[in-house]
Design an enzyme around this catalytic site. Sequence first.
Site, PDB file in Angstrom:
ATOM      1  N   GLU A 162       0.840  -1.196   0.000  1.00  0.00           N
ATOM      2  CA  GLU A 162       0.000   0.000   0.000  1.00  0.00           C
ATOM      3  C   GLU A 162       0.877   1.248   0.000  1.00  0.00           C
ATOM      4  O   GLU A 162       1.995   1.239   0.515  1.00  0.00           O
ATOM      5  CB  GLU A 162      -0.932  -0.031   1.208  1.00  0.00           C
ATOM      6  CG  GLU A 162      -2.015  -1.075   1.026  1.00  0.00           C
ATOM      7  CD  GLU A 162      -2.927  -1.205   2.234  1.00  0.00           C
ATOM      8  OE1 GLU A 162      -3.160  -0.206   2.924  1.00  0.00           O
ATOM      9  OE2 GLU A 162      -3.395  -2.328   2.470  1.00  0.00           O
ATOM     10  N   LYS A 217       3.670 -16.662  -1.195  1.00  0.00           N
ATOM     11  CA  LYS A 217       3.116 -15.404  -0.690  1.00  0.00           C
ATOM     12  C   LYS A 217       3.310 -15.298   0.825  1.00  0.00           C
ATOM     13  O   LYS A 217       3.766 -14.271   1.340  1.00  0.00           O
ATOM     14  CB  LYS A 217       1.624 -15.320  -1.064  1.00  0.00           C
ATOM     15  CG  LYS A 217       0.906 -14.134  -0.482  1.00  0.00           C
ATOM     16  CD  LYS A 217       1.432 -12.822  -1.024  1.00  0.00           C
ATOM     17  CE  LYS A 217       1.023 -11.667  -0.161  1.00  0.00           C
ATOM     18  NZ  LYS A 217       1.583 -10.400  -0.560  1.00  0.00           N
ATOM     19  N   CYS A 273      -1.448  -7.287   6.483  1.00  0.00           N
ATOM     20  CA  CYS A 273      -0.872  -8.546   5.999  1.00  0.00           C
ATOM     21  C   CYS A 273       0.114  -9.238   6.934  1.00  0.00           C
ATOM     22  O   CYS A 273      -0.046 -10.432   7.212  1.00  0.00           O
ATOM     23  CB  CYS A 273      -0.177  -8.302   4.659  1.00  0.00           C
ATOM     24  SG  CYS A 273      -1.308  -7.816   3.361  1.00  0.00           S
TER      25      CYS A 273
HETATM   26  P1  NAD Z   1     -10.337  -5.454   1.863  1.00  0.00           P
HETATM   27  O1  NAD Z   1     -11.014  -5.683   3.146  1.00  0.00           O
HETATM   28  O2  NAD Z   1      -9.869  -4.082   1.532  1.00  0.00           O
HETATM   29  O3  NAD Z   1     -11.272  -5.945   0.645  1.00  0.00           O
HETATM   30  C1  NAD Z   1     -11.962  -7.142   0.644  1.00  0.00           C
HETATM   31  C2  NAD Z   1     -13.345  -6.877   0.060  1.00  0.00           C
HETATM   32  O4  NAD Z   1     -13.995  -8.118  -0.176  1.00  0.00           O
HETATM   33  C3  NAD Z   1     -14.263  -6.066   0.958  1.00  0.00           C
HETATM   34  O5  NAD Z   1     -14.665  -4.877   0.295  1.00  0.00           O
HETATM   35  C4  NAD Z   1     -15.448  -6.997   1.242  1.00  0.00           C
HETATM   36  O6  NAD Z   1     -16.684  -6.325   1.358  1.00  0.00           O
HETATM   37  C5  NAD Z   1     -15.394  -7.913   0.039  1.00  0.00           C
HETATM   38  N1  NAD Z   1     -16.053  -9.207   0.218  1.00  0.00           N
HETATM   39  C6  NAD Z   1     -15.900 -10.100   1.233  1.00  0.00           C
HETATM   40  N2  NAD Z   1     -16.622 -11.199   1.003  1.00  0.00           N
HETATM   41  C7  NAD Z   1     -17.254 -11.022  -0.186  1.00  0.00           C
HETATM   42  C8  NAD Z   1     -18.132 -11.810  -0.964  1.00  0.00           C
HETATM   43  N3  NAD Z   1     -18.482 -13.047  -0.582  1.00  0.00           N
HETATM   44  N4  NAD Z   1     -18.598 -11.299  -2.127  1.00  0.00           N
HETATM   45  C9  NAD Z   1     -18.234 -10.075  -2.535  1.00  0.00           C
HETATM   46  N5  NAD Z   1     -17.400  -9.273  -1.849  1.00  0.00           N
HETATM   47  C10 NAD Z   1     -16.900  -9.743  -0.682  1.00  0.00           C
HETATM   48  O7  NAD Z   1      -9.087  -6.457   1.811  1.00  0.00           O
HETATM   49  P2  NAD Z   1      -7.763  -6.325   0.928  1.00  0.00           P
HETATM   50  O8  NAD Z   1      -6.750  -5.515   1.661  1.00  0.00           O
HETATM   51  O9  NAD Z   1      -8.120  -5.943  -0.463  1.00  0.00           O
HETATM   52  O10 NAD Z   1      -7.243  -7.819   0.966  1.00  0.00           O
HETATM   53  C11 NAD Z   1      -7.897  -8.834   0.249  1.00  0.00           C
HETATM   54  C12 NAD Z   1      -7.001 -10.056   0.235  1.00  0.00           C
HETATM   55  O11 NAD Z   1      -5.765  -9.732  -0.404  1.00  0.00           O
HETATM   56  C13 NAD Z   1      -6.635 -10.577   1.619  1.00  0.00           C
HETATM   57  O12 NAD Z   1      -6.535 -11.983   1.563  1.00  0.00           O
HETATM   58  C14 NAD Z   1      -5.255  -9.987   1.860  1.00  0.00           C
HETATM   59  O13 NAD Z   1      -4.487 -10.763   2.743  1.00  0.00           O
HETATM   60  C15 NAD Z   1      -4.668 -10.009   0.464  1.00  0.00           C
HETATM   61  N6  NAD Z   1      -3.611  -9.006   0.219  1.00  0.00           N
HETATM   62  C16 NAD Z   1      -3.729  -7.730   0.694  1.00  0.00           C
HETATM   63  C17 NAD Z   1      -2.738  -6.795   0.408  1.00  0.00           C
HETATM   64  C18 NAD Z   1      -2.838  -5.378   0.911  1.00  0.00           C
HETATM   65  O14 NAD Z   1      -1.863  -4.646   0.810  1.00  0.00           O
HETATM   66  N7  NAD Z   1      -3.954  -4.921   1.439  1.00  0.00           N
HETATM   67  C19 NAD Z   1      -1.636  -7.147  -0.379  1.00  0.00           C
HETATM   68  C20 NAD Z   1      -1.561  -8.451  -0.847  1.00  0.00           C
HETATM   69  C21 NAD Z   1      -2.552  -9.371  -0.561  1.00  0.00           C
HETATM   70  C1  UDX Z   2       3.342  -5.700   2.617  1.00  0.00           C
HETATM   71  C2  UDX Z   2       4.398  -6.220   1.637  1.00  0.00           C
HETATM   72  O1  UDX Z   2       5.452  -5.257   1.536  1.00  0.00           O
HETATM   73  C3  UDX Z   2       3.784  -6.472   0.281  1.00  0.00           C
HETATM   74  O2  UDX Z   2       4.761  -7.069  -0.569  1.00  0.00           O
HETATM   75  C4  UDX Z   2       2.602  -7.422   0.439  1.00  0.00           C
HETATM   76  O3  UDX Z   2       1.969  -7.643  -0.810  1.00  0.00           O
HETATM   77  C5  UDX Z   2       1.588  -6.859   1.425  1.00  0.00           C
HETATM   78  O4  UDX Z   2       2.247  -6.600   2.682  1.00  0.00           O
HETATM   79  P1  UDX Z   2       2.226  -3.371   3.094  1.00  0.00           P
HETATM   80  O5  UDX Z   2       1.802  -4.012   4.356  1.00  0.00           O
HETATM   81  O6  UDX Z   2       1.227  -2.647   2.283  1.00  0.00           O
HETATM   82  O7  UDX Z   2       2.918  -4.423   2.147  1.00  0.00           O
HETATM   83  O8  UDX Z   2       3.378  -2.286   3.431  1.00  0.00           O
HETATM   84  P2  UDX Z   2       4.933  -2.413   3.781  1.00  0.00           P
HETATM   85  O9  UDX Z   2       5.629  -1.351   3.064  1.00  0.00           O
HETATM   86  O10 UDX Z   2       5.456  -3.770   3.622  1.00  0.00           O
HETATM   87  O11 UDX Z   2       4.961  -2.033   5.335  1.00  0.00           O
HETATM   88  C6  UDX Z   2       4.411  -2.865   6.325  1.00  0.00           C
HETATM   89  C7  UDX Z   2       4.721  -2.291   7.690  1.00  0.00           C
HETATM   90  O12 UDX Z   2       6.107  -2.400   7.984  1.00  0.00           O
HETATM   91  C8  UDX Z   2       4.390  -0.804   7.832  1.00  0.00           C
HETATM   92  O13 UDX Z   2       3.857  -0.554   9.096  1.00  0.00           O
HETATM   93  C9  UDX Z   2       5.728  -0.137   7.671  1.00  0.00           C
HETATM   94  O14 UDX Z   2       5.795   1.121   8.275  1.00  0.00           O
HETATM   95  C10 UDX Z   2       6.623  -1.142   8.377  1.00  0.00           C
HETATM   96  N1  UDX Z   2       8.034  -1.068   7.971  1.00  0.00           N
HETATM   97  C11 UDX Z   2       8.370  -1.273   6.677  1.00  0.00           C
HETATM   98  C12 UDX Z   2       9.000  -0.818   8.931  1.00  0.00           C
HETATM   99  O15 UDX Z   2       8.704  -0.637  10.113  1.00  0.00           O
HETATM  100  N2  UDX Z   2      10.304  -0.760   8.535  1.00  0.00           N
HETATM  101  C13 UDX Z   2      10.685  -0.977   7.237  1.00  0.00           C
HETATM  102  O16 UDX Z   2      11.903  -0.915   6.964  1.00  0.00           O
HETATM  103  C14 UDX Z   2       9.686  -1.230   6.283  1.00  0.00           C
END
Ligand code: NAD
Ligand code: UDX
Length: 480
Positions: A162, A217, A273
């Site tokens: 993010e 992952k 995550c």
């Molecule tokens: P999120 O909560 O932002 O989004 C998930 C969405 O799915 C929600 O809007 C929810 O309403 C919807 N949902 C749930 N059940 C549903 C259903 N049955 N039908 C339709 N919609 C439904 O979550 P996210 O951050 O996007 O994460 C989603 C997945 O991706 C998780 O498994 C997470 O671990 C993984 N992931 C997240 C990140 C990240 O940076 N946020 C990165 C890599 C992987």
């Molecule tokens: C992480 C992974 O980086 C990404 O590859 C995966 O798909 C989802 O999870 P995210 O959680 O969005 O991404 O952010 P990231 O930049 O990894 O930071 C995670 C947390 O670690 C944050 O709170 C950040 O501030 C902290 N962080 C990161 C540290 O404290 N020190 C660092 O050097 C880097």
Amino acid sequence: MVKKICCIGAGYVGGPTMAVIALKCPSIEVVVVDISVDRITAWNSDLLPIYEPGLEDVVKKCRGVNLFFSTDTEKHISEADIIFVSVNTPTKTCGIGAGKAADLTYWESAARMIADVAKSDKIVVEKSTVPVKTAEAIEQILTHNSKGINFQVLSNPEFLAEGTAIQDLFYPDRVLIGGRETPGGQKAIETLKEVYSNWVPEDRIITANLWSAELSKLAANAFLAQRISSVNAISALCEATGADITVVADAVGKNTSIGPEFLSASVGFGGSCFQKDILNLVYLCECHGLSEVALYWKHVVQINDYQKTRFVDMVVASMFNAVSDKKIAILGFAFKKDTGDTRETAAIDVCKGLLREKAEISIYDPHVTEDQIQRDLTMNKFDWDHPIHLQQMSPSPVKQVTVTWDAYEATKGAHGICILTEWDEFKQLDYKKIYDNMKKPAFLFDGRNVVDPEKLREIGFIVYSIGRPLDAWLKAHTSD
Ligand code: NAD
Ligand code: UDX
């Protein structure tokens, strides 16, 4: 030829990922569906439901052209060739594996919906992060009662972070696609590969079997979190010895086999995550009888908890072991800069720790709303990771907490400041002005190494910077 893609889950992953696919593949219709009407309404409005640099630009270019957000789940699932599933996979809060195992309720309901409404062959892609072997369970749900429809399940985990999601999606380090080692599985892999080939160089698209893709992952996130816990563990030793973590991390990271990334000491990692995925990994190891391996990874989370507790203890001990009724300003609530996301942010634990000591807290974050902060401070652990409309509503707001939209307002009359997110604007603040408006002695606790401690000490602040040499005051007040 892929004509239509549907993504179930319009969250931090589903939204940006599909927006980029739509941008890079103009001939494919991309529809993102969700059970949350509010989320879909927001995706269709000028105020997108998530803040992510560059996202608005991409959405504006494609929305209404080949990118659509809809609540008509059944229609779009039944029409799609490829269905991505990017729904929540929270940590279980009760039953077997509570506090560790992944809760696949939302995934299962999505799979059942696909099985119910599909009228033609589908490729179903795991975008959510899931335990190893989830694809097998999904296959069973899909093929049970499948009316002769062919479903191919692929694992295509998302590696975006993010705050940099759009850049990560435009220029991924790698795209990983796992599938069955059968002709049908290989064909499905090739079909998804073609989609990514529209913008990702061939040598960055890795193919694998399902279990390797799923495990990669969890392992990647565990490795990243482990680096942070390693540097944070050393930061405690730095404070005890007079070494400086910024110098140590720089020297360590200069070894090309280690590299400089993910070595910034902090008040603790947050985000949706790392903790969830490591706990999931721990549970998997335990289930396979690998208790030593489970313990190894569990310690990564334990050090993270220790770092947050250590920070709160430092604040309280430096301020004469009494913060009751003292105003403490919190600068930054998001789990990292450039996002409004607060899921598992270290700020929640730090604020809760200070609230337990009866401090008055005044919070400023440029992208987090008061509602969100109040919800976070009253919600039970792990309840955040459920679709928004199912999340517990806060019983009543925490009275000792105020939220402001200005760092100067938040710090006015405060005894201490805690910097908990590394927002760039915190580097540019007029700290002399802030100091003049605070109670004395004025304390600043920097959980992100954002400010120059020496410059702030010259102004008059008593400064704690994570992992850096303690000044005389802190040494005197925090030694046992
Ligand atoms: P999120 O909560 O932002 O989004 C998930 C969405 O799915 C929600 O809007 C929810 O309403 C919807 N949902 C749930 N059940 C549903 C259903 N049955 N039908 C339709 N919609 C439904 O979550 P996210 O951050 O996007 O994460 C989603 C997945 O991706 C998780 O498994 C997470 O671990 C993984 N992931 C997240 C990140 C990240 O940076 N946020 C990165 C890599 C992987
Ligand atoms: C992480 C992974 O980086 C990404 O590859 C995966 O798909 C989802 O999870 P995210 O959680 O969005 O991404 O952010 P990231 O930049 O990894 O930071 C995670 C947390 O670690 C944050 O709170 C950040 O501030 C902290 N962080 C990161 C540290 O404290 N020190 C660092 O050097 C880097």
